[in-house]
Scaffold this active site. Structure first.
Site, PDB file in Angstrom:
ATOM      1  N   GLU A  40       4.121  -0.265   8.872  1.00 11.64           N
ATOM      2  CA  GLU A  40       5.398  -0.038   9.565  1.00 11.64           C
ATOM      3  C   GLU A  40       5.131   0.511  10.959  1.00 11.64           C
ATOM      4  OE1 GLU A  40       8.136  -1.045   8.436  1.00 11.64           O
ATOM      5  OE2 GLU A  40       7.724  -1.330   6.300  1.00 11.64           O
TER       6      GLU A  40
ATOM      7  N   CYS B 274      11.580   5.820   1.943  1.00 11.11           N
ATOM      8  CA  CYS B 274      10.315   5.589   2.657  1.00 11.11           C
ATOM      9  C   CYS B 274      10.469   5.893   4.146  1.00 11.11           C
ATOM     10  CB  CYS B 274       9.832   4.152   2.456  1.00 11.11           C
ATOM     11  SG  CYS B 274       9.212   3.870   0.788  1.00 11.11           S
TER      12      CYS B 274
ATOM     13  N   HIS C 130       4.043  -0.413   3.647  1.00  7.95           N
ATOM     14  CA  HIS C 130       4.757  -0.912   2.465  1.00  7.95           C
ATOM     15  C   HIS C 130       3.883  -1.944   1.751  1.00  7.95           C
ATOM     16  CE1 HIS C 130       8.988   0.525   3.483  1.00  7.95           C
ATOM     17  NE2 HIS C 130       8.878   0.743   2.186  1.00  7.95           N
TER      18      HIS C 130
HETATM   19  N1  PCA Z   1       9.966   2.420  -1.801  1.00  8.96           N
HETATM   20  C1  PCA Z   1      11.273   2.890  -1.356  1.00  8.96           C
HETATM   21  C2  PCA Z   1      11.286   4.355  -1.680  1.00  8.96           C
HETATM   22  C3  PCA Z   1      10.137   4.589  -2.592  1.00  8.96           C
HETATM   23  C4  PCA Z   1       9.327   3.356  -2.525  1.00  8.96           C
HETATM   24  O1  PCA Z   1       8.231   3.178  -3.051  1.00  8.96           O
HETATM   25  C5  PCA Z   1      11.573   2.560   0.098  1.00  8.96           C
HETATM   26  O2  PCA Z   1      11.079   1.532   0.598  1.00  8.96           O
HETATM   27  O3  PCA Z   1      12.321   3.275   0.746  1.00  8.96           O
END
Ligand code: PCA
Length: 198
Positions: free
Chosen positions: A80, A143, A165
């Site tokens: 990200e 996240c 991610h």
């Molecule tokens: N993914 C979520 C919150 C926890 C996770 O593993 C997100 O992308 O916000």
């Protein structure tokens, strides 16, 4: 002297019983390249995730904090590039919070850019044959909340902060998604960590 890397993964949330982010973090070796790792599981709860990480960081004093989360709608590993000052939940978090149109931090700036080299991570992971692409949005759920709070806290300090991610596992992938096997996610994270060191 080794550098210190605090690496975090989330607990399962929503309808899932397992979160590949934590499963992968758990399986990483304790030392990667010049980094000594401290692994931490974070609650999928607005605000509390960041508090948990900041508390661990106070004792460990990491050079780098790298947080990992699950993005079920993606089939690639996605570093990200930016975190935004917005909480906008599309479902309740693990404590039942469902904030909408709220800032992560009142009076915080609109956004922060990642302080780890996302493009170098993408290049290194792709070179190993693992699908990987830059992402320009970490969403507005837990996240992003964690990533924004950490970037805000460590802004203009020597501590670098990144977020990646990862896809769901094949057995939990949504319709029309393939997911990614756990060993491939683990491999991608190890490569990403080496790319951060370079
Ligand atoms: N993914 C979520 C919150 C926890 C996770 O593993 C997100 O992308 O916000």
């Amino acid at each position: 002297m080794r550098q210190k890397l605090l690496i975090t993964g989330f607990e399962p949330f929503g309808k899932d019983r397992i979160n590949p982010s934590w499963e992968a973090v758990k399986r990483l070796p304790d030392v990667i390249g010049g980094f000594e790792l401290l692994k931490l599981q974070t609650p999928t709860v607005f605000g509390v995730a960041a508090e948990t990480v900041l508390e661990a960081a106070r004792d460990f004093c990491p050079d780098v904090i790298l947080s990992i989360g699950q993005a079920g709608k993606r089939d690639s590993v996605t570093p990200e590039i930016v975190a935004i000052n917005l909480r906008d939940a599309s479902m309740a978090d693990n404590a039942g919070n469902e904030p909408q149109d709220e800032p992560v931090i009142a009076d915080g700036q609109n956004a922060y850019f990642s302080s780890v080299p996302c493009r170098a991570i993408v290049q290194a992971v792709k070179k190993a044959g693992v699908p990987c692409a830059l992402s320009y949005s970490a969403g507005a759920y837990v996240c992003n909340d964690l990533f924004y709070t950490l970037l805000h806290h460590y802004y203009e300090t020597a501590t670098r902060v990144g977020f990646i991610h990862v896809p769901s596992l094949p057995q939990q992938a949504e319709k029309n998604r393939s997911g990614m096997p756990l060993d491939v996610i683990v491999q991608a994270l190890e490569i990403a960590i080496r790319a951060i060191e370079e």
